[in-house]
Design a protein around this motif. Sequence first.
Motif: not given
Length: 955
Positions: A64, A67-72, A74
């Motif tokens: 969290d 990354w601003q957008r969680r990787p597929k 993670a």
Amino acid sequence: MEITPVSKPVEPPGQAIWRFRLLGRFSVEKDGEAVSIRSRLHQSLLATLLAHPNQVVPADDLVDAIWQRRPKNASNSLHVLVKRLRAALGDAERVRAEPGGYRVVVAERELDLLEFTSLLTAAKGAEDQVAERNYLSAALTLWSDGLAPSPLGERDHSELEELRLTALSRRIALDLETGREAEAIPELRRLTQRHPLREGFWAQLMRALYQAGSQAEALAVYADARAVLADELGVEPGAELRELYAAALSADGSGAWQPVCQLPSGIDDFVGRDDILARLEQLLEPGEATRVVVVWGQPGVGKSTLAVQAAHRLRERYPDGQWFAALYDRHAGRTSAHELLEQLLLAGGLPAGQIPAQTGARSAALRARLADRRVLLVLDDASEAAQVVPALPGTGGCAVLVTSRRSLLDLPSARRTRIEPLRGDSGIQLLSQMIGADRVAAEHVHAEELVRLCGALPLALRIAGARLSLRPEALLSSLVQRLRDERTRLDELAVEGMEVRASLTLTYRGLSPPAQQALRRTAVLPRTGFPAWALGAVADGGDGERLIEALTASALLEPCGVDEIGQTRYRTHDLVALYAQDLASEEDRVPSLRRLLDVLLARGKEVYREAARWTEELQPYQPPGAAPSEVDLVPLECPAAWARAERNLLLAVVDQACSAGWHADAARLADLVIPALHLGGGFDQLAATRQRIADAARAAGDELVAWRADYGRAEASLAEDVAESERTFVACAAAFERLGATTELAFSLTGVAFCRMMRNQPDLETAERAVRIAETGEDRIAYCTASRTLAQTLQQLDRTREAVSILKKTSQEAAELNVESLTAGLFRELARAALLLGDVDTAAAACADAAPLLTGNPHDEGWLLQLRSRVETAQNRFADAAATARRSHEIFTDLGDRRAAASSLIWLADALWRGGDHTEAAALARQAREALAAMGSTILAPEAERILTQATRSV
């Protein structure tokens, strides 16, 4: 932020010397040389680990933060990132994998954060102020100005910054205590510019200036602080700043009177309220006795703003001063009467050292101070009269303007003005002033909806306006869309420093426990309004009138009119209702709904006993094996009128009972009261209620209740869509035949035959079958109803004399049943048959026989008037016939029965044509024909065509 301390390691010879800097500018050094970590992701990972040195940071927290957008994937992405960070550091053991996360291993001398916390610990344990200041100064020197954005996540960065500012504030406090105010002033000026919302720095700057003898500058700083807090957060300064302000005001120590204006500034976008401002000016006109006025109302309605505006308009009338005291602070809590008196005495110029210690003595000193003066006191947000009474002046000439969330009925000699939400275009005006008139005009419809969703409350509108002003490109429609969801509307109505829910919570906490429970349980009552007895019913049978008084006194309920049986009805404001929904737990909802449902079921039996003489529908459903709850109630004087007054409450409880899984009770309540409600129209609403029951019953696997509800829906839909009703009756008949429900089958077949007759497609076979099945059952109303429909079908097939025979026989049986509407309906059919046979006198007599049976039954009265119009036309009394048809049309229009209203127009057109008004007759015949065709009712189509053709020829 908690940091795990570590001991200083003993480094082996040749061991590399690491230095990690996290405080301010982020950097990593090894043996004095910078270690290049260029990847922003690597920096974020290392910084987050260093913010929690020697602690396991959960993998999810790291993801969290990085990354601003969680990787597929993670987990794998984080593993790869750690591996590359180790390679960049050249130290595989520095970042270690642990169960659930990762840990960075650092010694105190390696990480500035650990040194910082160690110095803070030493400062807390210092023996004197000098040592404490030295430790704090050393700790603060570890911070450097960040030349680039910090790689830390927002939460960790904020926590570290809070540690720094707390240490800095304590060091400055020590400076002020040890006489270093001259050194502190420049630093504090910079801090108030960088951190304008931290009241502590403003207070320290005021204190430093005050200690340096610069009282005027201290007062100027207070004004700056108040302006910043008002503009940014919409709040007044806290208790510490106000006390410093009062001390600066009385700094001369002489106690001499100096007129002081403490009023907050008025606002430029104040809208509406002109009538209330004029009233306040009148009430607060100086006189021989002290004027005391309470401005009260629900949270967020704009009481404080209004009071300040009024006070500014009254300044010239109170030349000895205008004092302002906020009696609640979101940080410090409620101001006691003792504290309030101190503030007012300081404002009046009394030196701090001369203020009495006892509350009573302070009150007497204030009265003496105000004697023969003309001072206006504005006391904002009083919670109770006891907070204010000691501060009331003892002689005339002064005035006290109090704002409160409560009516403060026990405040002596006070006049009260309740403030309501904005009215008319005031909400639109407020939005226009906040975000621009052009922007509002471009989305005027959405602006109006925004005002409605905010309940026209100034606080809610200011929050919405503040959010929109932050994003000039945003459409009003986007915020409106978010506010439409009632589940999250209160969450949306919040912005830094302003929150509707927080304002409501403050009022809620001031209620007694019974009143709190009552407010929560309004969640099961309709927002359209409810009487006191309903509130008592949901509140475990409590005294509804006293609970109404308690909630009304706190502006959480408002009267919304008197119903037809003389009950005052009350409602919660929409946002208060949403707050009550949020508060209500299952322990509130289930028992309160059950008790209210039991009360309504008991009342429903009274209603049905009275309405039974009007209804020709299925007998009310009785759940098998259900033992009705005994409720001790005083009998109603007029049950049908009571049902009409409680229509919205009854239907709302039916809906909630379905949601609670009590579909059988919901069905019984609907069967008991809908016959009476049917007389008041609103058939689409009744049809929707039946549909709700049907859906709930099917979900529970109860087919009989579901199909009975569908039958009731078809009955209600007859006023709107005959074809749809026919389809539903056909489906019901098939279902009831399969279920072996004989009475229900007879009623459904009668409905099918009636609809087909109305569509000018008489179905004699179905009508006769309905009579045969009804004859074998015990429900004689079903038999009489089926026989009447059979007679109507025979008339349509030109077998009128057979129809008359059936009607005469059925009328005798109906008279014994004491169902007045059924008997009257049979008389009407006899009159209609007599007209077809040309026997006008018999038709008139039948109408006269029916009339006394329809008292209080507007629906059937409308049908009788329609038939009387036809009789009067046959008697060549065309003016009377037109007037009677118009009255019939008015009744059906008021009831919302579009089919009946359209048929009345046909007979009105007939009377007008025969009376010589051919133009209006043609227009009305055309209107009626089109309306009936749209509803699938074509039985009167030939009559409409005849009148239209004849009237058109005459024109």
